[in-house]
Design a protein around this motif. Sequence first.
Motif, mmCIF file in Angstrom:
data_model
loop_
_atom_site.group_PDB
_atom_site.id
_atom_site.type_symbol
_atom_site.label_atom_id
_atom_site.label_comp_id
_atom_site.label_asym_id
_atom_site.label_seq_id
_atom_site.Cartn_x
_atom_site.Cartn_y
_atom_site.Cartn_z
ATOM 1 N N LEU A 154 -56.115 53.580 20.596
ATOM 2 C CA LEU A 154 -56.584 54.942 20.367
ATOM 3 C C LEU A 154 -56.989 55.570 21.684
ATOM 4 C CD1 LEU A 154 -57.522 57.244 18.428
ATOM 5 C CD2 LEU A 154 -59.689 56.011 18.216
ATOM 6 N N ARG A 155 -56.438 56.753 21.955
ATOM 7 C CA ARG A 155 -56.805 57.525 23.149
ATOM 8 C C ARG A 155 -57.505 58.797 22.666
ATOM 9 N NH1 ARG A 155 -55.141 58.196 28.563
ATOM 10 N NH2 ARG A 155 -53.662 56.512 28.313
ATOM 11 N N ILE A 156 -58.715 59.038 23.192
ATOM 12 C CA ILE A 156 -59.494 60.206 22.776
ATOM 13 C C ILE A 156 -59.751 61.092 23.985
ATOM 14 C CG2 ILE A 156 -61.660 61.032 21.782
ATOM 15 C CD1 ILE A 156 -61.843 58.353 20.292
ATOM 16 N N ALA A 157 -59.371 62.370 23.853
ATOM 17 C CA ALA A 157 -59.687 63.363 24.871
ATOM 18 C C ALA A 157 -60.637 64.411 24.292
ATOM 19 C CB ALA A 157 -58.418 64.031 25.386
ATOM 20 N N GLN B 74 -53.474 59.424 19.398
ATOM 21 C CA GLN B 74 -54.115 60.240 20.422
ATOM 22 C C GLN B 74 -54.823 61.410 19.772
ATOM 23 O OE1 GLN B 74 -51.894 60.825 23.958
ATOM 24 N NE2 GLN B 74 -52.917 62.720 24.486
ATOM 25 N N ILE B 75 -56.058 61.644 20.211
ATOM 26 C CA ILE B 75 -56.841 62.797 19.768
ATOM 27 C C ILE B 75 -56.975 63.705 20.974
ATOM 28 C CG2 ILE B 75 -59.076 63.583 18.928
ATOM 29 C CD1 ILE B 75 -59.271 60.885 17.441
ATOM 30 N N ALA C 78 -61.896 48.323 25.773
ATOM 31 C CA ALA C 78 -62.136 49.751 25.989
ATOM 32 C C ALA C 78 -62.189 50.079 27.468
ATOM 33 C CB ALA C 78 -63.427 50.193 25.310
ATOM 34 N N ILE C 79 -61.629 51.250 27.776
ATOM 35 C CA ILE C 79 -61.746 51.850 29.103
ATOM 36 C C ILE C 79 -62.369 53.221 28.866
ATOM 37 C CG2 ILE C 79 -60.534 52.679 31.153
ATOM 38 C CD1 ILE C 79 -58.288 50.678 30.444
ATOM 39 N N LEU C 80 -63.594 53.418 29.372
ATOM 40 C CA LEU C 80 -64.339 54.628 29.063
ATOM 41 C C LEU C 80 -64.560 55.489 30.296
ATOM 42 C CD1 LEU C 80 -67.091 53.035 26.786
ATOM 43 C CD2 LEU C 80 -64.819 53.852 26.128
ATOM 44 N N ALA C 81 -64.213 56.761 30.176
ATOM 45 C CA ALA C 81 -64.518 57.736 31.222
ATOM 46 C C ALA C 81 -65.364 58.867 30.639
ATOM 47 C CB ALA C 81 -63.238 58.292 31.826
ATOM 48 N N LEU D 151 -59.371 51.072 23.083
ATOM 49 C CA LEU D 151 -59.873 52.441 23.068
ATOM 50 C C LEU D 151 -59.869 52.971 24.491
ATOM 51 C CD1 LEU D 151 -61.290 54.889 21.715
ATOM 52 C CD2 LEU D 151 -63.454 53.740 22.234
ATOM 53 N N ILE D 152 -59.254 54.129 24.678
ATOM 54 C CA ILE D 152 -59.292 54.816 25.965
ATOM 55 C C ILE D 152 -59.999 56.144 25.733
ATOM 56 C CG2 ILE D 152 -57.956 55.850 27.833
ATOM 57 C CD1 ILE D 152 -55.756 53.779 27.171
#
Length: 117
Positions: free
Chosen positions: A27-30, A10-11, A60-63, A43-44
């Motif tokens: 991988l989760r990116i905030a 997680q980032i 991937a799930i992209l917001a 990838l989230i």
Amino acid sequence: MSKNEQEFTQIGRSVQVDGDITGKTDLRIAGKVYGNISIDGELILEKYAIVEGDVKCGAAILAGSIKGDVDCKTKLILQDNSKIVGNVKAEQLIINEGAIFQGNCDMNEALAAKKEK
């Protein structure tokens, strides 16, 4: 190993990465990533996350937003506030209302035909 036990990275929202990221996990990116991402897992990308670079991943799930090409082995989901400026390659693409996508899309017909058999 089950999906629940699988390792992930997680980032956080306050983190900025300048450079490429590679790995075998989810991988989760905030936060922000200025570099290419290549992972085997999912990838989230959270709502305010930013990626400037090419992305290769399993799914991937992209917001958030990506400025670069996206290559997913399976499913790519663009949530309502996501933005991609670049080309997309995925077996399955789901674009929710409100998402922005500027580029070309390649949905590998050979993989889709294989699943139909």
